[in-house]
Every structure is written in C-alpha cells, then in structure tokens.
Design an enzyme around this catalytic site. Structure first.
Site, PDB file in Angstrom:
ATOM      1  N   CYS A  80       0.828  -1.187   0.000  1.00  0.00           N
ATOM      2  CA  CYS A  80       0.000   0.000   0.000  1.00  0.00           C
ATOM      3  C   CYS A  80       0.867   1.243   0.000  1.00  0.00           C
ATOM      4  O   CYS A  80       2.088   1.171  -0.028  1.00  0.00           O
ATOM      5  CB  CYS A  80      -0.900   0.005   1.240  1.00  0.00           C
ATOM      6  SG  CYS A  80      -1.867  -1.517   1.454  1.00  0.00           S
ATOM      7  N   ASP A 123      -3.706  -9.176   8.437  1.00  0.00           N
ATOM      8  CA  ASP A 123      -2.517  -8.957   9.260  1.00  0.00           C
ATOM      9  C   ASP A 123      -2.501  -7.535   9.809  1.00  0.00           C
ATOM     10  O   ASP A 123      -1.876  -7.262  10.838  1.00  0.00           O
ATOM     11  CB  ASP A 123      -1.238  -9.262   8.477  1.00  0.00           C
ATOM     12  CG  ASP A 123      -1.055  -8.399   7.240  1.00  0.00           C
ATOM     13  OD1 ASP A 123      -2.075  -7.939   6.679  1.00  0.00           O
ATOM     14  OD2 ASP A 123       0.100  -8.197   6.817  1.00  0.00           O
ATOM     15  N   LEU A 149      -3.462  -1.717  -1.736  1.00  0.00           N
ATOM     16  CA  LEU A 149      -3.327  -2.835  -2.664  1.00  0.00           C
ATOM     17  C   LEU A 149      -3.730  -4.066  -1.879  1.00  0.00           C
ATOM     18  O   LEU A 149      -3.001  -4.519  -0.995  1.00  0.00           O
ATOM     19  CB  LEU A 149      -1.889  -2.954  -3.164  1.00  0.00           C
ATOM     20  CG  LEU A 149      -1.592  -4.120  -4.118  1.00  0.00           C
ATOM     21  CD1 LEU A 149      -2.386  -3.987  -5.409  1.00  0.00           C
ATOM     22  CD2 LEU A 149      -0.097  -4.191  -4.428  1.00  0.00           C
ATOM     23  N   ALA A 150      -4.910  -4.592  -2.157  1.00  0.00           N
ATOM     24  CA  ALA A 150      -5.479  -5.657  -1.327  1.00  0.00           C
ATOM     25  C   ALA A 150      -4.795  -6.991  -1.620  1.00  0.00           C
ATOM     26  O   ALA A 150      -4.799  -7.463  -2.755  1.00  0.00           O
ATOM     27  CB  ALA A 150      -6.981  -5.761  -1.575  1.00  0.00           C
ATOM     28  N   GLY A 179       2.698  -3.081   3.762  1.00  0.00           N
ATOM     29  CA  GLY A 179       3.585  -4.223   3.913  1.00  0.00           C
ATOM     30  C   GLY A 179       2.872  -5.496   4.303  1.00  0.00           C
ATOM     31  O   GLY A 179       1.649  -5.619   4.159  1.00  0.00           O
ATOM     32  N   GLU A 180       3.648  -6.425   4.806  1.00  0.00           N
ATOM     33  CA  GLU A 180       3.141  -7.729   5.222  1.00  0.00           C
ATOM     34  C   GLU A 180       3.858  -8.165   6.500  1.00  0.00           C
ATOM     35  O   GLU A 180       5.073  -7.983   6.623  1.00  0.00           O
ATOM     36  CB  GLU A 180       3.392  -8.799   4.143  1.00  0.00           C
ATOM     37  CG  GLU A 180       2.909  -8.459   2.752  1.00  0.00           C
ATOM     38  CD  GLU A 180       1.398  -8.460   2.617  1.00  0.00           C
ATOM     39  OE1 GLU A 180       0.722  -8.977   3.535  1.00  0.00           O
ATOM     40  OE2 GLU A 180       0.899  -7.946   1.601  1.00  0.00           O
ATOM     41  N   SER A 228      10.970 -12.397  -5.299  1.00  0.00           N
ATOM     42  CA  SER A 228      12.194 -11.938  -5.942  1.00  0.00           C
ATOM     43  C   SER A 228      13.415 -12.521  -5.245  1.00  0.00           C
ATOM     44  O   SER A 228      13.392 -12.801  -4.045  1.00  0.00           O
ATOM     45  CB  SER A 228      12.256 -10.400  -5.886  1.00  0.00           C
ATOM     46  OG  SER A 228      13.541  -9.922  -6.224  1.00  0.00           O
ATOM     47  N   GLY A 229      14.501 -12.664  -6.007  1.00  0.00           N
ATOM     48  CA  GLY A 229      15.769 -13.108  -5.435  1.00  0.00           C
ATOM     49  C   GLY A 229      16.652 -11.964  -4.976  1.00  0.00           C
ATOM     50  O   GLY A 229      17.824 -12.189  -4.634  1.00  0.00           O
TER      51      GLY A 229
END
Length: 618
Positions: free
Chosen positions: A2, A103, A51-52, A79-80, A380-381
C-alpha cells in the site's frame, strides 16, 4: 502492499484539512489502486491507498482500534507481517478479539498489547504509522532491512510523512523542493546514507527504526540492528540451517489471497526462490508457480560479454523452467519501448529523484507492468548477493583492500563516472565528492559490530558484508519498490528475512566461500533443487540492453539537451564534457559508469529539475 501519507500538527485543527490530506493520499494511488481511506482528528490526518493482498474485504484502512466506542489507536500500514498467524493466536490468548482475517488488525492489536516493543515481534516488510489517540502521539516504524520506504519532514508544530517524497511535497506546509550541497553529494556518490532524504528538511526512517512525534518533539530509536555473534555451527549444520530457514521463509511468503508469481533471471538467487516456491506449493497440493523473466529483442543472439556479465540470462532461465516445470513467460522488450518518453516519465515519477539506472529502470518498470496483468504479488531473489557475498568485488583483492566502499573501487565508479563526470569543474570543487565519500565510508565503518579476536580477512569481510547490508542493499531495494509499486505490484524479498540475514552475517567468510565460488552456502543449500548449469553459473547482474540503437537514441537526446539554453541543468554542467562523453565508444554502454549511463543520468537529472521545480542551493 500500500501507500501511506499523513500529517500531525499540534497547533491547528486538521479536521478542517480534508482536501490537503486527500491530495497527499492521492499521490499514493499507484501504490494502492484497490481502495482508499482518510481518518481525521484535530491534530492528526492519516491517509491510505490499498493494494489488497490478504482479507480483501476486511483489511480496509485506516484501521481503528476502539474500546466501548472510543478510539484508542489508528493504523495505516504498508507491507506484510508474515508471522501474523502466530501473533494472532498469542494475542487472542491474551484476550484480544478480532473482527477481520487481516494482518493489519494483528499489527494494530500487537501495538495495543506491547507498545513500541511490538515492532521487534514482527517478521516481515513494513512501513507504518500509528496515531495513539490516548497520548496524542504518532509512531512511525520501518522494517529491519528497509524493504518498504517511509519518509518524513518535521514541521514547527509536528510532522509530514509518506511512503514516498511526493506525498510530503503535495502538502503546502512542506518545504519547497530544494537540494543543498549535502543532498547533491548524496545523489552523485552511489552510497545511500541512512536517514538522508536528499530533499532539504526531509528524512527517511532508518531501517529498524522507530520515530515518535509528540507535543514534546521528535525522538528516534533503533529497535533492531545487525549484531556480531560467534558462529558455533559446523559447515554441515550451517548449510542445513540455511536451507531450513529458506524453506520456512518462502512458505510464509506464499500467503496471499490474490495471484502470486516469481521473478526468474536464471541466476542462483531467483532460481532458488522459484524452486522453493514450487516445492512448497506442491507439498500443499496447490499446484506450481508462474514465473516471468525480462529479455530484449535479439539480446541472446547478439550478446557480447562485458565487465559484469559473462552470459545472457535466457538459456539459464529456460533450464530452470524445464527443471521445475514452471508456467513461464518471457517479457521481451525493444529499444523503442525503453526510450518511450511516457515510460521514462513514469520511472522518474516513481523515483521522485534522479537516481535511476537508465534502461535498467525502464525495463524493470515494463517487466512489472506486464507481470501485473497476471499477478498481484511476486517473489524476488533480490538481496542474496548482499547476504551471501555474491558480487564480484567481494572476491576482488583490490576492491576488498580499498579504503572505500568496495562497489566504488571497481571499474572506475569511485571516479564518479556517472553524472559527476559531466559537471562543471567549479561545482565539482565545491562538492568535493572524494571527501564526502571518504567521510561517509568512515561513518559506516564506525558502526560495524566487531567480534572479539576477529582479525585479517575475516574482520575485513565482516566490514564489507555490513556495508552491503546497510548501504548498498538499500539502493536496490528502493529501485525494486518504486518500479513495482508504480504499477501496483507487491514484490516480496525472502532473502531479507532478518533471521537469515543475522545467521549468515555471522557465518565466517571461509564458510561463505568454502567451495571456491561466490555464495557457497546458498549454492549448497539449494543444490538438490536446481539444474547444474545454474548451480555452476557465475554471478551476472540484472541485464542491460546492448542494442546500439538505444545508445544512439540516448546520445541524440543529450545533443538536444545541449542545444537548449533554458535547460535547468545547463548552469551545472560542462558542455564540452558532455560532448566528449557522447563521442566515447559505445562498447561500454551496458556497464555501470559507462558513457551511456552518464548521459542517461544527465537526462533524468534535467527532467527532475524541470518537472519537480527543484532548486539547487549550494
């Protein structure tokens, strides 16, 4: 993922400032295309664009925690938190009741339970703001590695803040966009000093930092930093622990209520993440993973090795795809797309600063734009090279021994071959970039946590690892965040999990290179997952187009800039230096510090001065 924006002012009624708060929030629309919200109080205004990803219906923000109808605290969050399930269970056992599956609510309840100490309990990537209604205090918090951005600008009576500078600049109370000598030095030296926001009066919340704003002023506190500890595990145990951590990290980061994919380059890092994702999904019976790679028209067929890249990515990408049976798509770009003025404008708008890497930013933006048509989340790496020691300069004795940041000691970058190579000599004397770089280097070295008795190469490689994990990685994480969020794509970076970072940071350098190659621990931990071609491939960075037509287009645009007497960059540059750079052979165009990159930096710098109305105060 978000975008957040907000304003605290203890001397005015922000309940009457809805239009301004909305304007700040609107700048974050790309970061959060799914929903928006505002929360206003007499001394706080909080805005959110969503951004859901998890709990599509229940995770709306700003989120308010109340008691008997009375608000206690309000959260806006980007974030998460990958451990929100465990935290939710712990909080429920302590008497908290939840109304959603998100979360976000877990993070808010964690603050109510543990106060500022809640941040140290989160595992994830996040930038958040909490307005404590009871105390009339604002708390800004950023994740440990700085995956998610968070800027702020103190004001006489409070603070402005947002996920990106543009949110702050949208408020009339903000300082006009101005860059002084310190900010210009930071722009030119490829260092990324923690907390330096480049714009005068603007700061970044440092990774692992809390910023508290109240009536008594602004206070900063670190809740996390890298620490040195003795590594007691043997090699076999270390490899096994790295693998166990990676298994757990990737499995946690697969949680999503929207389509998820993997970014695949054919290198060890992204291939390992993609293979781990496939393994985890198959174990849960939920199928394979979709992957995407960037490529350029004719790149593999006409590829020429340069000082950074020995091989093109595509053959290795396809080896991995065949090995793990991924559902894969190559995103193939041409030079016209990379030079599209709309794309270049979008990249600058995403950055808010002229710190791009030319075609590598444009291609990343276009890759993410294509991926977003199919997925909302991508693994992503990124950051494995900083964690495991993958860059070539980690293994270059001259770079290791240099009395500067090692990435500046290679290939002439320490000579400021980018925009600095084109500046007027009198300006360069004022800037004294070598002195600034040396001072920044010494400040960074002073932070390095030492291990008693450590000496020689092990001591030096701990320093180099620290410099990468606190400086260099920020440059790449910023780039990944801005280009992805410009199109509303959430990119997750498993190698930035703080548990893995802490563990590998303290493993001896002899273990990190035990097989005679870079990233030995990662290679050993992923050996059963990948084809031999990828396991044996030497580190190759993100690709840069080698199409001569692109370099010609950049030079033509630079020539047009020189013809413009009203160009805002004109008083700062030396036209003869620009012409000499335009006439240099195009052979090194795809290399950092090459002539094409210098010219692209100039073009972006001029566009930034023009579009943002920036004043240079030196």
């Amino acid at each position: 993922m978000c975008g957040i924006a907000g304003w605290v002012d203890f001397e005015r009624d922000l309940g009457q400032e809805r239009d301004t708060a909305q304007a700040m929030t609107d700048t974050m629309a790309c970061r959060g295309p799914d929903d928006e919200g505002l929360w206003l109080a007499p001394h706080a205004a909080l805005g959110h664009r969503r951004l859901a990803i998890i709990d599509i219906e229940g995770g709306r923000q700003p989120m308010v925690a109340d008691e008997d109808g009375r608000p206690l605290a309000v959260l806006i969050y980007s974030g998460e938190a990958y451990n929100f399930g465990e935290l939710r269970s712990e909080l429920a056992a302590r008497g908290h009741r939840f109304r959603t599956r998100s979360d976000t609510e877990v993070v808010l309840r964690a603050y109510l339970e543990w106060g500022e100490d809640f941040a140290a309990r989160l595992n994830g990537m996040f930038a958040l703001a909490i307005w404590d209604v009871r105390r009339e205090e604002l708390l800004l918090v950023r994740d440990r590695m700085g995956i998610k951005p968070l800027y702020y600008q103190p004001t006489p009576a409070g603070v402005l803040f947002g996920s990106e500078p543009k949110a702050i600049l949208a408020n009339p109370a903000a300082q006009p966009p101005m860059v002084d000598i310190g900010g210009l030095r930071e722009l030119l030296t490829f260092i990324k000093t923690p907390e330096n926001g480049i714009y005068r009066g603007m700061y970044e919340v440092r990774p692992g930092q809390l910023v508290r704003v109240g009536r008594d002023g602004l206070n900063r506190r670190r809740y996390w930093r890298l620490e040195s500890r003795e590594h007691t595990d043997d090699l076999e145990t270390t490899v096994r622990t790295v693998r166990e951590l990676l298994d757990d990290i990737v499995e946690r980061q697969l949680i999503s209520d929207v389509p998820l994919c993997s970014l695949l380059s054919g290198g060890l890092d992204s291939s390992a993440v993609t293979a781990l994702a496939v393994k985890a999904l198959e174990e849960h019976g939920t199928g394979g993973v979709r992957s995407f790679a960037v490529d350029f028209v004719g790149y593999s067929e006409n590829f020429e090795p340069d000082g950074m890249r020995d091989t093109p990515d595509a053959p290795y990408v396809h080896d991995v795809v065949q090995h793990i049976a991924a559902d894969h798509a190559d995103i193939v770009l041409d030079s016209a797309e990379l030079m599209d003025p709309a794309v270049r404008a979008a990249v600058l708008r995403a950055r808010d600063l002229p710190i791009g890497i030319g075609d590598m930013d444009a291609s990343l933006y276009l890759l993410f734009k294509a991926v977003r048509e199919h997925s909302t989340v991508a693994l992503s790496g990124e950051s494995a090279d900083e964690v495991f020691g993958g860059y070539r300069w980690f293994h270059d004795p001259e770079a290791v021994a240099a009395d500067t940041f090692p990435w500046l000691a290679r290939q002439g970058v320490a000579r400021y071959d980018g925009l600095g190579a084109l500046l007027d000599e009198s300006l360069l004397r004022k800037l004294d970039l070598p002195a600034y770089s040396a001072e920044s280097y010494q400040q960074a070295l002073a932070e390095v946590p030492r291990l008693p008795g450590e000496s020689g190469l092990e001591r030096r490689m701990r320093e180099i690892s620290y410099l990468h994990l606190t400086r260099f990685v920020q440059i790449l994480l910023d780039r990944k965040d801005r280009m992805s969020m410009a199109v509303g794509l959430e990119v997750r970076v498993p190698f930035c999990d703080h548990r893995l970072v802490e563990y590998v940071f303290n493993a001896p350098w002899s273990m990190k290179t035990f097989d005679g190659h870079e990233k030995s621990l990662l290679r050993a931990a992923a050996a059963d997952l990948l084809p031999r071609s990828v396991l044996e491939r030497r580190k190759s960075p993100y690709p840069s187009t080698q199409d001569p037509a692109y370099g010609q287009a950049v030079r033509a645009e630079a020539a047009r800039l020189l013809d413009r007497r009203d160009a805002p960059a004109a008083p700062l540059i030396d036209p003869e230096k620009v012409r000499a750079m335009m006439n240099r052979p195009a052979g090194g165009d795809g290399v950092v510090g090459g002539p094409r990159e210098s010219l692209e930096r100039l073009l972006q710098f001029n566009a930034w001065l023009e579009k943002y109305g920036v004043q240079i105060a030196i």
